[in-house]
Structure formats: structure tokens, C-alpha cells
Design a protein around this motif. Structure first.
Motif, PDB file in Angstrom:
ATOM      1  N   TRP A  57       0.837  -1.191   0.000  1.00  0.00           N
ATOM      2  CA  TRP A  57       0.000   0.000   0.000  1.00  0.00           C
ATOM      3  C   TRP A  57       0.871   1.239   0.000  1.00  0.00           C
ATOM      4  O   TRP A  57       1.929   1.257   0.607  1.00  0.00           O
ATOM      5  N   CYS A  58       0.394   2.296  -0.630  1.00  0.00           N
ATOM      6  CA  CYS A  58       1.114   3.576  -0.636  1.00  0.00           C
ATOM      7  C   CYS A  58       0.237   4.626   0.021  1.00  0.00           C
ATOM      8  O   CYS A  58      -0.901   4.832  -0.378  1.00  0.00           O
ATOM      9  N   ASN A  59       0.793   5.286   1.007  1.00  0.00           N
ATOM     10  CA  ASN A  59       0.112   6.390   1.662  1.00  0.00           C
ATOM     11  C   ASN A  59       1.042   7.586   1.593  1.00  0.00           C
ATOM     12  O   ASN A  59       1.678   7.952   2.572  1.00  0.00           O
ATOM     13  N   LYS A  60       1.173   8.146   0.425  1.00  0.00           N
ATOM     14  CA  LYS A  60       2.025   9.300   0.123  1.00  0.00           C
ATOM     15  C   LYS A  60       3.491   9.030   0.461  1.00  0.00           C
ATOM     16  O   LYS A  60       4.236   8.620  -0.385  1.00  0.00           O
ATOM     17  N   ASN A  61       3.920   9.178   1.698  1.00  0.00           N
ATOM     18  CA  ASN A  61       5.339   9.023   2.026  1.00  0.00           C
ATOM     19  C   ASN A  61       5.683   7.680   2.658  1.00  0.00           C
ATOM     20  O   ASN A  61       6.840   7.332   2.756  1.00  0.00           O
ATOM     21  N   VAL A  62       4.677   6.950   3.112  1.00  0.00           N
ATOM     22  CA  VAL A  62       4.933   5.710   3.835  1.00  0.00           C
ATOM     23  C   VAL A  62       4.359   4.546   3.042  1.00  0.00           C
ATOM     24  O   VAL A  62       3.242   4.625   2.538  1.00  0.00           O
TER      25      VAL A  62
END
Length: 161
Positions: free
Chosen positions: A131-136
Motif C-alpha cells: 500500500w502507498c500512503n504518500k510518504n509511507v
């Protein structure tokens, strides 16, 4: 309506009605004396009830003991360090898409692994999703059926698009 009657739904029994029906003919100092004797039994019965409840709760209760061998229970200010600002940890506010109910949608990047759990009567397929949550970036195991329903493009081969 008296407060006792409102609380318990019945009238308060006065000391006169604590006695048997045959004794109701008593009047005067004998009646008061018998009422005082009955009232003296109340604290004794309360004490007995409390001791029974305490003995029951003592059986169920255990004392907690903590072993603080490596951890000291005191946190001192001298253990703090100065915060060094790191611009890579700041999430730009304009990039976060927050819905009205204060939730945001995480975007899956890729399927990393597939695993089938065998239960007694059926098999459950799971996939490891990045999963991608902008920076993490984080990885979780999700049900393959629900992931195919929402994100079918992740299961198609690269050349078939």
C-alpha cells in the motif's frame, strides 16, 4: 409520593410493620424497645454481608507484581534530545485527500505474494498487498476475493493492458 416509594415502587415499611401480626397490639415503650432491638441487627447483618462479599472478591483477585529490571520507572528531562527537523517526514497538506467523514483511501501499488490457507472444509486465498500512503509504504495480507473485486488491474499481467 414519598422518595422511597418512587425509588422502590412500594411503600416504606415503618418499624410498626416489622413485627408479626399478633404483636401489633403492643403499644407504648415495649413497641419502641422492640423496634430499637430490630434496628440494632441491621449493622450486624450488613457487616456479615460485606465480609461474605469481600471473601468472594479476595478469591478472584490477585496482586500484580511488576519486574522493572531493565526499565527505570522515572523519566528525567535530561534524557530528552533536541528535535532535529527532517523535511522528508512532513506530509504536504494539499496532497492528502480527506473525505467528509475524515477518512482517506489508501492506494495499492502491487501484489507481492499469494498464499492459500487450508481450513477443514474450504480454502481461503490471501494476497500480500503493498500500500502507498504518500510518504509511507506498508504491507498487509488481504483476502484475494475482495482485492480482485476492487482492484482488478493489479491481477492482470503487465503486457495484457
Amino acid at each position: 409520593m414519598a422518595p422511597y416509594e418512587a425509588l422502590y415502587g412500594r411503600k416504606c415499611r415503618s418499624p410498626i410493620r416489622w413485627f408479626e401480626m399478633g404483636e401489633s397490639s403492643l403499644f407504648g415503650p415495649d413497641l419502641v424497645h422492640q423496634a430499637v432491638e430490630k434496628v440494632k441487627h441491621i449493622p450486624e447483618r450488613l457487616r456479615i454481608t460485606q465480609s461474605c462479599q469481600k471473601s468472594y472478591s479476595d478469591v478472584c483477585r490477585r496482586d500484580l507484581e511488576f519486574q522493572l529490571e531493565l526499565v527505570h520507572p522515572v523519566f528525567h528531562v535530561s534524557m530528552l534530545r533536541k528535535y532535529i527537523r527532517d523535511p522528508s517526514r512532513i506530509v504536504p497538506v494539499e496532497n492528502v485527500q480527506v473525505m467528509e467523514d475524515l477518512l482517506y483511501e489508501e492506494i495499492p501499488i502491487a501484489i507481492l505474494d499469494r498464499q492459500v490457507y487450508k481450513l477443514r472444509m474450504k480454502e481461503v486465498a490471501s494476497v500480500k498487498v503493498l500500500w502507498c500512503n504518500k510518504n509511507v509504504e506498508k504491507v498487509t495480507w488481504e483476502a484475494e476475493k475482495t482485492m480482485k473485486a476492487k482492484y482488478l488491474h493489479l491481477f492482470q499481467p503487465e503486457g495484457s493492458i
